[in-house]
Scaffold this active site. Structure first.
Site, PDB file in Angstrom:
ATOM      1  CB  THR A 154      -0.821   0.037   1.302  1.00 40.29           C
ATOM      2  OG1 THR A 154      -1.612  -1.140   1.344  1.00 40.29           O
ATOM      3  CG2 THR A 154      -1.677   1.278   1.383  1.00 40.29           C
ATOM      4  NE  ARG A 185      -8.209  -7.330   3.611  1.00 41.97           N
ATOM      5  CZ  ARG A 185      -7.189  -6.480   3.525  1.00 41.97           C
ATOM      6  NH1 ARG A 185      -7.039  -5.724   2.462  1.00 41.97           N
ATOM      7  NH2 ARG A 185      -6.312  -6.390   4.499  1.00 41.97           N
TER       8      ARG A 185
HETATM    9  N1  GLY Z   1      -2.902  -1.996   4.311  1.00 42.78           N
HETATM   10  C1  GLY Z   1      -3.522  -2.448   3.161  1.00 42.78           C
HETATM   11  C2  GLY Z   1      -4.464  -3.548   3.348  1.00 42.78           C
HETATM   12  O1  GLY Z   1      -4.317  -4.346   4.250  1.00 42.78           O
HETATM   13  O2  GLY Z   1      -5.370  -3.647   2.566  1.00 42.78           O
END
Ligand code: GLY
Length: 297
Positions: A154, A185
């Site tokens: 990310t 998700r």
């Molecule tokens: N930090 C990104 C995720 O877990 O989707």
């Protein structure tokens, strides 16, 4: 002088360079962070963000993004969006053009298309090959991050400037999330308070890494509030991560990273486990900082 931060060695370099270029042209932090994340989303070599990122267990890429401006706590986010890039720009449109904070899934995609974002196939040849391997059972479920895979995680960006002598902070993030995740998700990145937070009274904070754990900790809000209590940015991140290590047994399953930027320019980062790189651009100076998981200290 503006300060711009971005996460992870390879995508962070791209993000900071592009954001700075944009900032010099526009003197607008929202534009700068959007441009930095857009550059990463459109680069198919980064496997955890945008075009050519790793998909969910149905072989579909679902993207999350968010932006928050600490001037008035404006925020916008999208989650589980298919077939649209750059989603950071869609998140910004949610912030600026709607009365809502977040749009999800097909409705977020419809909003994007109605606002001129062309739908496109995000599955590159490389990703199609990886999907075949996944379906053949040759790839274990794995979180994508830079120590196991050079292509990053990310991308979270923090920015600070003081256009009229008054500090203003913006935080933003974009991700495809956990590779081979369950369809639908959503991780921490588009969640205000978890993946990003900004309040000009204090500064801003962001997260990258294992979203389920960072979300449980409300990591970005927690770090921001620690700075409000007088902590340095580094102390605020460490306090947040130590709390995670103490309370969350799964917080060391993968790196959980917290980064923060105080409204006086002080910055810091900490993580539960593993290694992390943070790019920092302050005026003409660009540096990369490495951090090691607090579970090893
Ligand atoms: N930090 C990104 C995720 O877990 O989707």
């Amino acid at each position: 002088m503006a300060t711009i931060l971005a996460t992870w060695e390879a995508p962070g370099k791209t993000a900071v360079a592009r954001a700075w270029e944009n900032y010099v042209e526009t003197l607008n932090l929202r534009n700068a962070l959007e441009a930095g994340l857009e550059a990463c989303e459109l680069d198919p070599t980064f496997l955890a963000i945008g075009l050519g990122s790793l998909p969910n267990s149905d072989g579909e890429i679902e993207l999350d993004a968010a932006m928050m401006d600490g001037a008035d706590l404006s925020c916008g986010a999208v989650c589980a969006v298919r077939g649209i890039v750059p989603v950071i720009s869609v998140a910004r449109r949610v912030m600026e053009d709607t009365r809502h904070n977040m749009l999800a899934g097909d409705a977020a995609r419809r909003f994007a298309i109605e606002n001129g974002f062309g739908p496109r196939n995000l599955i590159t040849e490389e990703i199609a090959r990886r999907i075949e391997d996944w379906r053949a059972g040759n790839v274990p479920e794995a979180y994508v991050h830079s120590t196991s895979d050079d292509h990053g995680d990310t991308v979270t960006m923090l920015g600070l400037h003081a256009p009229d002598g008054k500090p203003n902070c913006v935080a933003a993030s974009s991700t495809s999330g956990w590779a081979w995740k369950m369809p639908g998700r959503v991780g921490d990145s588009p969640i205000v308070g978890a993946g990003i937070y900004a309040d000009d009274e204090v500064g801003c904070a962001g997260a990258t890494g294992l979203g389920e754990e960072l979300w449980k900790a409300c990591a970005s809000f927690r770090a921001t509030e620690a700075m409000r209590r007088g902590r340095t940015a580094q102390e605020a991140c460490e306090e947040t991560v130590r709390q995670m290590l103490r309370r969350q047994p799964h917080s060391t399953d993968m790196p959980c990273v917290v980064l923060a930027l105080r409204n006086d320019g002080d910055f810091g980062a900490a993580l539960t486990t593993g290694e992390f790189e943070l790019w920092v651009r302050k005026g003409e100076t660009e540096t990369m900082h490495r951090y090691t998981g607090l579970d090893r200290t």
